[in-house]
Motif scaffolding. Structure first.
Motif, PDB file in Angstrom:
ATOM      1  N   THR A 145       0.874  -1.180   0.000  1.00  8.31           N
ATOM      2  CA  THR A 145       0.000   0.000   0.000  1.00  8.31           C
ATOM      3  C   THR A 145       0.908   1.227   0.000  1.00  8.31           C
ATOM      4  O   THR A 145       2.094   1.148   0.348  1.00  8.31           O
ATOM      5  CB  THR A 145      -0.909   0.080   1.255  1.00  8.31           C
ATOM      6  N   ASP A 146       0.335   2.373  -0.341  1.00  6.44           N
ATOM      7  CA  ASP A 146       1.115   3.615  -0.331  1.00  6.44           C
ATOM      8  C   ASP A 146       1.553   3.963   1.089  1.00  6.44           C
ATOM      9  O   ASP A 146       2.652   4.478   1.311  1.00  6.44           O
ATOM     10  CB  ASP A 146       0.278   4.762  -0.926  1.00  6.44           C
ATOM     11  N   ASP A 147       0.662   3.691   2.051  1.00  6.34           N
ATOM     12  CA  ASP A 147       0.995   3.996   3.452  1.00  6.34           C
ATOM     13  C   ASP A 147       2.194   3.163   3.930  1.00  6.34           C
ATOM     14  O   ASP A 147       3.050   3.661   4.658  1.00  6.34           O
ATOM     15  CB  ASP A 147      -0.209   3.709   4.356  1.00  6.34           C
ATOM     16  N   VAL A 148       2.229   1.915   3.496  1.00  2.00           N
ATOM     17  CA  VAL A 148       3.355   1.049   3.898  1.00  2.00           C
ATOM     18  C   VAL A 148       4.643   1.558   3.250  1.00  2.00           C
ATOM     19  O   VAL A 148       5.694   1.616   3.909  1.00  2.00           O
ATOM     20  CB  VAL A 148       3.083  -0.429   3.523  1.00  2.00           C
ATOM     21  N   ARG A 149       4.551   1.940   2.002  1.00  3.82           N
ATOM     22  CA  ARG A 149       5.759   2.467   1.321  1.00  3.82           C
ATOM     23  C   ARG A 149       6.276   3.706   2.057  1.00  3.82           C
ATOM     24  O   ARG A 149       7.480   3.869   2.258  1.00  3.82           O
ATOM     25  CB  ARG A 149       5.443   2.804  -0.139  1.00  3.82           C
ATOM     26  N   ALA A 150       5.334   4.569   2.460  1.00  2.48           N
ATOM     27  CA  ALA A 150       5.737   5.785   3.187  1.00  2.48           C
ATOM     28  C   ALA A 150       6.363   5.411   4.526  1.00  2.48           C
ATOM     29  O   ALA A 150       7.360   6.014   4.955  1.00  2.48           O
ATOM     30  CB  ALA A 150       4.510   6.680   3.395  1.00  2.48           C
ATOM     31  N   PHE A 151       5.798   4.382   5.174  1.00  2.00           N
ATOM     32  CA  PHE A 151       6.320   3.948   6.465  1.00  2.00           C
ATOM     33  C   PHE A 151       7.736   3.376   6.300  1.00  2.00           C
ATOM     34  O   PHE A 151       8.633   3.680   7.096  1.00  2.00           O
ATOM     35  CB  PHE A 151       5.389   2.891   7.085  1.00  2.00           C
ATOM     36  N   ILE A 152       7.915   2.577   5.257  1.00  2.00           N
ATOM     37  CA  ILE A 152       9.244   1.987   5.029  1.00  2.00           C
ATOM     38  C   ILE A 152      10.259   3.096   4.744  1.00  2.00           C
ATOM     39  O   ILE A 152      11.414   3.043   5.210  1.00  2.00           O
ATOM     40  CB  ILE A 152       9.178   0.945   3.881  1.00  2.00           C
ATOM     41  N   GLU A 153       9.845   4.108   4.026  1.00  2.00           N
ATOM     42  CA  GLU A 153      10.747   5.246   3.756  1.00  2.00           C
ATOM     43  C   GLU A 153      11.137   5.923   5.067  1.00  2.00           C
ATOM     44  O   GLU A 153      12.285   6.325   5.267  1.00  2.00           O
ATOM     45  CB  GLU A 153      10.077   6.225   2.774  1.00  2.00           C
ATOM     46  N   LYS A 154      10.161   6.021   5.961  1.00  2.00           N
ATOM     47  CA  LYS A 154      10.426   6.625   7.277  1.00  2.00           C
ATOM     48  C   LYS A 154      11.462   5.772   8.042  1.00  2.00           C
ATOM     49  O   LYS A 154      12.383   6.304   8.669  1.00  2.00           O
ATOM     50  CB  LYS A 154       9.105   6.691   8.060  1.00  2.00           C
ATOM     51  N   VAL A 155      11.282   4.458   7.980  1.00  2.00           N
ATOM     52  CA  VAL A 155      12.232   3.548   8.647  1.00  2.00           C
ATOM     53  C   VAL A 155      13.627   3.729   8.051  1.00  2.00           C
ATOM     54  O   VAL A 155      14.630   3.838   8.776  1.00  2.00           O
ATOM     55  CB  VAL A 155      11.779   2.072   8.509  1.00  2.00           C
ATOM     56  N   ASN A 156      13.697   3.782   6.727  1.00  2.00           N
ATOM     57  CA  ASN A 156      14.990   3.968   6.057  1.00  2.00           C
ATOM     58  C   ASN A 156      15.633   5.297   6.462  1.00  2.00           C
ATOM     59  O   ASN A 156      16.845   5.380   6.674  1.00  2.00           O
ATOM     60  CB  ASN A 156      14.814   3.918   4.543  1.00  2.00           C
ATOM     61  N   GLU A 157      14.815   6.303   6.578  1.00  2.41           N
ATOM     62  CA  GLU A 157      15.294   7.630   6.989  1.00  2.41           C
ATOM     63  C   GLU A 157      15.923   7.546   8.386  1.00  2.41           C
ATOM     64  O   GLU A 157      17.020   8.064   8.627  1.00  2.41           O
ATOM     65  CB  GLU A 157      14.095   8.599   6.978  1.00  2.41           C
ATOM     66  N   LEU A 158      15.216   6.854   9.294  1.00  2.65           N
ATOM     67  CA  LEU A 158      15.755   6.688  10.648  1.00  2.65           C
ATOM     68  C   LEU A 158      17.028   5.842  10.608  1.00  2.65           C
ATOM     69  O   LEU A 158      17.959   6.068  11.383  1.00  2.65           O
ATOM     70  CB  LEU A 158      14.713   6.027  11.563  1.00  2.65           C
TER      71      LEU A 158
END
Lengths: 290, 290
Positions: A145-158
């Motif tokens: 989902t788009d929300d999951v992709r955004a969440f994974i990007e957040k994880v990568n950012e951290l």
């Protein structure tokens, strides 16, 4: 809906042996989920128990974050990442069902004190969150989902800020667990399955004997984690048990079964078994049906 | 829906020990139902086996106190389990099947010619019913609803007019089971699920060994009740077995496990276990496996 089991085997050959054990344990219990391995070990007979092999060419320090790349590397709608040093004892359907619609799920507990990749209370204070999601990164469920992709990007950012955040391991690898734990706390996205759901357990805090036998499809033990509990997990994550003979004995048995399947046809009966049948047949004739 | 599993412990200290065993067994297997004990026995160790302790004076008729759950605590659904029980499998299937029912028990139908707290033929003739349900009152589910209230009011009616039912008294008291059976027949409400569900079993009619080991979440046996069967119950209601050592051995083991939890932190690994890991790691290294 396409579901996959995703694992990673990169670097030393032992990781390939572990991943083969995972794949074989899934095959042995009749789990039909499409199995995908991300690997740089190309001389392994992956086709034995994996449906898809994806070559790995990334940066080893970032290896833990590769767990979250299956949406880019495959066309799966739902991904269950399982660490290669795991063995599966029950089919995975309940995990996929529990995760459906939740986006991103891991199993663990919210913690606000103690030590987990540093002082938890201090991290919470510095990051402005009440608690961190403490979990074992050996099993991660996520959906397309788009929300999951955004969440994974957040994880990568951290992950890219991990050093500054104080999240470090003894080796140069960037740890994914605290980054995901913090992302879950900051975004409140996804779901933290309670530890007693027993989808996965690493037998940390084992009490007494680890009952582990792939031939009998048996995995059960007492352990002291958040409380003393008897656990029969769907997935046994060997983790520290990779240094115990009992885990490698299971890998040997799985390899033996795999060889057996190759060498013997449908319904094969060993000569010993045939001989036993012959004796029993005579006994039955003499004793039971005179 | 707020679900509560509750038990009663009144009078002698041994009933508190039984109830603690029940609470501890639920906790050990990771059942997440809210656990309540209703008691007149003051102890400081009810927690963590129970989430809530309700102190009330010993009721006039303790057998019928199981129907007063909503006088003792707030809940939408209550599952009563007799104190002298141990739980080996999580209660989720029981909650799932019983949800939506005003009242539910496990048993079988009885009719003319059967014996249960007296001569069933006599009871059926006096009450005008064509059949009743026979069950063990060690496991009773009911909800906070108008329909449940109607059944429970009828139970009370039969309790007060027990002499007219034709049933015998039990140990000088009016038994709860017969009153509930009559109330279900009278109102046509509630269900009696088949005995084969194995939600609860008392081991009555045991043949051979009672295989019971709380440390392995194992409870199974062969017994001859309505039919001869192998049973793996969710709840083992000790009942007659409260006078057997095997039951008390389980209570002792549960007490020891709780003590272990108190005295050991999360994930504690014994020195012996560490030594074993150290030796086995060396063996695996020598074998070139890790």
């Amino acid at each position: 809906m396409k579901r996959i089991v995703f694992t990673i085997a990169v670097g030393k050959r032992k990781f390939a042996e572990c991943a083969l054990g995972l794949g074989r344990s899934l095959k042995l219990i009749g789990d039909t989920t499409h199995r995908v391995v991300l690997t740089d070990l190309t001389d392994i007979e992956w086709a034995d128990c994996f449906d898809q092999v994806i070559p790995y060419t990334g940066d080893i320090s970032w290896i833990f974050f590769e767990k979250l790349t299956a949406l880019d590397l495959t066309d799966a709608d739902q991904v269950l990442f399982i660490d290669s040093d795991s063995l599966v004892f029950k089919r995975l359907d309940p995990i996929f069902e529990a995760g459906t619609g939740k986006g991103f799920c891991v199993q663990g507990e919210w913690i606000s004190t103690g030590d987990w990749y540093g002082d938890v209370a201090e991290t919470c204070r510095a990051q402005g969150v009440e608690a961190l999601a403490q979990f074992n990164g050996g099993m991660i469920f996520y959906e397309r989902t788009d929300d999951v992709r955004a969440f994974i990007e957040k994880v990568n950012e951290l992950g890219r800020q991990a050093k500054a955040l104080g999240f470090q391991r003894d080796d140069p690898l960037v740890p994914d667990e605290p980054c995901i734990g913090l992302a879950l706390a900051q975004t409140r996205f996804g779901s933290l399955w309670p530890d007693n759901i027993d989808f996965q357990n690493s037998a940390t805090g084992l009490m007494g004997k680890l009952q582990l036998d792939v031939m009998k499809n048996r995995c059960g033990f007492l352990c002291r984690r958040y409380g003393v509990r008897y656990v029969e997990p769907i997935i046994f994550h060997a983790s520290r048990y990779i240094n115990f003979l009992i885990y490698w004995k299971q890998l040997d048995r799985l390899e033996w079964l795999s060889e057996y399947e190759k060498k013997h046809g449908f319904g094969y009966m060993s000569p010993g078994h045939k001989f036993k049948r012959s004796i029993h047949k005579r006994l039955i004739k003499w004793l039971i049906r005179p | 829906m707020k679900r509560v599993v509750f038990t009663l412990a009144f009078g002698a200290p041994k009933y508190a020990k039984f109830a603690l065993g029940l609470g501890r067994s639920l906790r050990l297997i990771g059942d997440s139902s809210h656990r309540v004990v209703v008691t007149d026995i003051k102890r400081d160790d009810w927690e963590p086996a129970f989430d809530e302790v309700v102190y009330v004076p010993r009721p006039e008729n303790p057998y019928h106190a199981k129907f007063r759950a909503f006088d003792f605590f707030d809940a939408d659904a209550a599952l009563f389990i007799d104190a002298d029980s141990l739980v080996f499998r999580r209660l989720d299937p029981i909650w799932s099947e019983f949800e939506g029912q005003p009242i539910a028990v496990q048993g079988w139908p009885i009719s003319h010619g059967d014996e249960w707290h007296g001569d069933t033929t006599k009871v059926l003739n006096q009450t005008g019913f064509s059949e009743l349900n026979q069950f063990n009152g060690g496991l009773v589910y009911y909800e906070s609803s108008a329909a449940s209230k109607k059944v429970l009011e009828q139970v009370e009616h039969y309790r007060q007019n027990y002499a007219e039912t034709g049933f015998n008294a039990f140990r000088g008291h009016v038994p709860d089971e017969t009153c509930l059976s009559l109330a279900m027949a009278k109102t046509g409400l509630g269900i009696c699920v088949p005995d084969r569900r194995d939600y609860m079993n008392t081991g009555v009619g045991l043949i051979g060994d009672l295989r019971m080991d709380i440390r392995r979440a194992e409870c199974s046996f062969v017994c001859r009740r309505r039919e001869l069967r192998t049973v793996h119950p969710h709840v083992f209601h000790a009942h007659l077995y409260s006078q057997f050592l095997v039951y008390w051995k389980q209570l002792r083991a549960l007490e020891q496990l709780e003590e272990y939890e108190r005295t050991h932190p999360f994930g504690w690994m014994s020195p012996g276990h560490k030594l074993r890991r150290s030796i086995e790691r060396r063996i695996l290294k020598a074998q070139g496996r890790i």
